[in-house]
Write an enzyme that holds these catalytic residues in place. Structure first.
Site, mmCIF file in Angstrom:
data_model
loop_
_atom_site.group_PDB
_atom_site.id
_atom_site.type_symbol
_atom_site.label_atom_id
_atom_site.label_comp_id
_atom_site.label_asym_id
_atom_site.label_seq_id
_atom_site.Cartn_x
_atom_site.Cartn_y
_atom_site.Cartn_z
ATOM 1 N N ASP A 63 0.823 -1.220 0.000
ATOM 2 C CA ASP A 63 0.000 0.000 0.000
ATOM 3 C C ASP A 63 0.856 1.269 0.000
ATOM 4 O O ASP A 63 1.861 1.354 0.709
ATOM 5 C CB ASP A 63 -0.881 0.053 1.256
ATOM 6 C CG ASP A 63 -1.892 -1.087 1.338
ATOM 7 O OD1 ASP A 63 -1.629 -2.155 0.769
ATOM 8 O OD2 ASP A 63 -2.932 -0.892 1.992
ATOM 9 N N HIS A 65 -1.146 4.561 -0.502
ATOM 10 C CA HIS A 65 -2.172 5.449 0.081
ATOM 11 C C HIS A 65 -1.821 6.936 0.005
ATOM 12 O O HIS A 65 -1.870 7.651 1.003
ATOM 13 C CB HIS A 65 -2.463 5.048 1.530
ATOM 14 C CG HIS A 65 -3.457 3.931 1.645
ATOM 15 N ND1 HIS A 65 -4.715 3.996 1.075
ATOM 16 C CD2 HIS A 65 -3.375 2.712 2.237
ATOM 17 C CE1 HIS A 65 -5.360 2.864 1.323
ATOM 18 N NE2 HIS A 65 -4.561 2.071 2.017
ATOM 19 N N ASP A 91 -3.991 -0.115 -3.627
ATOM 20 C CA ASP A 91 -4.203 0.944 -2.625
ATOM 21 C C ASP A 91 -3.232 2.108 -2.829
ATOM 22 O O ASP A 91 -2.400 2.415 -1.969
ATOM 23 C CB ASP A 91 -4.147 0.399 -1.185
ATOM 24 C CG ASP A 91 -5.464 -0.247 -0.774
ATOM 25 O OD1 ASP A 91 -6.308 -0.492 -1.660
ATOM 26 O OD2 ASP A 91 -5.653 -0.506 0.428
ATOM 27 N N ASN A 123 -8.378 -2.713 -2.782
ATOM 28 C CA ASN A 123 -9.784 -2.462 -2.447
ATOM 29 C C ASN A 123 -10.131 -0.971 -2.477
ATOM 30 O O ASN A 123 -11.300 -0.606 -2.575
ATOM 31 C CB ASN A 123 -10.147 -3.068 -1.083
ATOM 32 C CG ASN A 123 -9.366 -2.476 0.065
ATOM 33 O OD1 ASN A 123 -8.135 -2.477 0.053
ATOM 34 N ND2 ASN A 123 -10.058 -1.965 1.067
ATOM 35 N N HIS A 124 -9.120 -0.091 -2.457
ATOM 36 C CA HIS A 124 -9.399 1.349 -2.559
ATOM 37 C C HIS A 124 -9.490 1.838 -4.008
ATOM 38 O O HIS A 124 -9.872 2.990 -4.236
ATOM 39 C CB HIS A 124 -8.371 2.158 -1.773
ATOM 40 C CG HIS A 124 -8.632 2.138 -0.298
ATOM 41 N ND1 HIS A 124 -9.239 3.179 0.378
ATOM 42 C CD2 HIS A 124 -8.415 1.174 0.626
ATOM 43 C CE1 HIS A 124 -9.366 2.859 1.656
ATOM 44 N NE2 HIS A 124 -8.867 1.647 1.832
ATOM 45 N N HIS A 172 -3.807 -8.112 -3.676
ATOM 46 C CA HIS A 172 -3.870 -7.086 -2.639
ATOM 47 C C HIS A 172 -4.274 -7.663 -1.284
ATOM 48 O O HIS A 172 -3.632 -7.397 -0.268
ATOM 49 C CB HIS A 172 -4.839 -5.967 -3.026
ATOM 50 C CG HIS A 172 -4.941 -4.912 -1.959
ATOM 51 N ND1 HIS A 172 -3.907 -4.049 -1.696
ATOM 52 C CD2 HIS A 172 -5.919 -4.628 -1.053
ATOM 53 C CE1 HIS A 172 -4.245 -3.268 -0.676
ATOM 54 N NE2 HIS A 172 -5.455 -3.596 -0.273
ATOM 55 N N HIS A 247 -2.438 -4.808 2.130
ATOM 56 C CA HIS A 247 -3.770 -4.640 2.751
ATOM 57 C C HIS A 247 -3.784 -4.423 4.260
ATOM 58 O O HIS A 247 -4.806 -4.019 4.802
ATOM 59 C CB HIS A 247 -4.631 -5.865 2.376
ATOM 60 C CG HIS A 247 -6.112 -5.722 2.622
ATOM 61 N ND1 HIS A 247 -6.829 -4.583 2.319
ATOM 62 C CD2 HIS A 247 -7.022 -6.608 3.114
ATOM 63 C CE1 HIS A 247 -8.108 -4.782 2.611
ATOM 64 N NE2 HIS A 247 -8.246 -6.001 3.099
#
Length: 323
Positions: A63, A65, A91, A123-124, A172, A247
């Site tokens: 990730d 982010h 992500d 998932n984002h 992920h 994740h």
């Protein structure tokens, strides 16, 4: 804007120009340039398989982010493309302050080096999630809602999983009770949203849990958790050596599970300014030996300086600490 009117190298140069600047300095690309990145990358994603089959050597990242300056640090460690091959596990957006720069640089590299640079869906990378956790607001503030929808169209075509040299399975989130054959992943048609349950949902949402056997419900309220026995059986059945996923925040940036049969990677150090975690990148060499490069977290005292700007959004729960 026609393809020939867009200077991809200039986009990459401007995105990299802020190296060495104070973290947080923005790069404001033209809206037409971002649209080009989304549509061109989408074409490439669709032209490549949904289940990628890749070869080592390759560097794998978890990730990000929206922590753009940490993404630049990862490239400084690992080598800027095409110096090394990369696989990112999803992500890219939400929670951090610079989702736009982050996703734009990744898409630009995908277009520039389509056979050496790979990005999976997290998932984002899903409208119903990034509508809430920051990316929508960043698009709306810096550009407009229409551009956010263009990103959604691109995200709906991202690949879901990758296998490296037939031995390392990457995604992920994690495994799925519905996953019996790799052919099931290959059959998923794109563009697609992420459903609320089933194979695609699990690959992006599930988590390992050392304290269970088999499958259990997930505290996230989505998908499942799976025990070490599930990992061992899966690897044996598919003649693989390792599952590599992201994740979850892990303190050292990477964390093994199930006798080193699964590894969690997380590449955003000082996640959201609220954790003291390191970030990590996993290098896989030609013989499939895995080593880790660590981005250390900032000193604790800095956390309170920068952490004061908390977005007030709920955070991905950290892994349970070892008892």
């Amino acid at each position: 804007m026609a393809d020939q009117d867009v200077d991809l190298d200039s986009i990459i140069d401007r995105l990299l120009e802020v190296r060495g600047s104070r973290p947080g300095k923005q790069v404001q690309l033209l809206e037409s340039e971002i649209r080009y990145l989304c549509t061109k990358a989408r074409e490439i994603f669709i032209s490549q398989p949904i289940l990628l089959e890749l070869e080592a050597p390759i560097k794998i990242c978890g990730d990000i982010h929206g922590q753009y300056y940490d993404l630049l640090r990862l490239f400084e460690y690992g080598g800027f493309p095409p110096e090394a091959n990369y696989l990112f596990l999803g992500d890219y957006v939400d929670r951090g302050k610079q989702s736009l720069e982050t996703i734009c640089l990744l898409l630009a590299y995908k277009i520039k080096y389509p056979e050496n640079f790979f990005v999976l869906r997290g998932n984002h990378e899903c409208a119903s999630i990034n509508r809430i956790y920051g990316f929508y607001d960043e698009c709306k503030r810096r550009y407009n809602i229409k551009l956010w929808k263009t990103f959604t169209d691109c995200f709906n075509c991202l690949p879901i999983a990758a296998i490296i040299d037939e031995k390392i399975f990457t995604m992920h989130g994690g495994l799925s009770p519905d996953l019996n054959s790799m052919e099931q992943i290959r059959r998923v048609m794109r563009p697609t949203d992420i459903p609320d349950c089933g194979l695609l949902c699990d690959l992006l949402w599930s988590d390992p849990d050392k304290d269970i056997t088999g499958w259990s419900e997930n505290d996230r309220g989505v998908s499942f958790t799976f025990g070490p026995d599930v990992v061992s059986r899966f690897l044996q059945k598919h003649d693989m050596d390792l599952i590599c996923r992201a994740h979850q925040v892990v303190e050292d940036g990477y964390e093994f599970f199930s006798k080193r049969q699964l590894v969690t990677l997380f590449s955003a150090p000082n996640y959201c300014g609220e954790f003291d975690n390191a970030g990590a990148m996993m290098s896989v060499d030609e013989s499939l030996l895995c080593s880790f490069q660590i981005l250390k977290p900032a000193e604790k005292k800095q956390k309170y300086v920068y952490g004061a700007m908390s977005s007030g959004r709920p955070i991905t729960p950290p892994r349970k600490q070892k008892k």
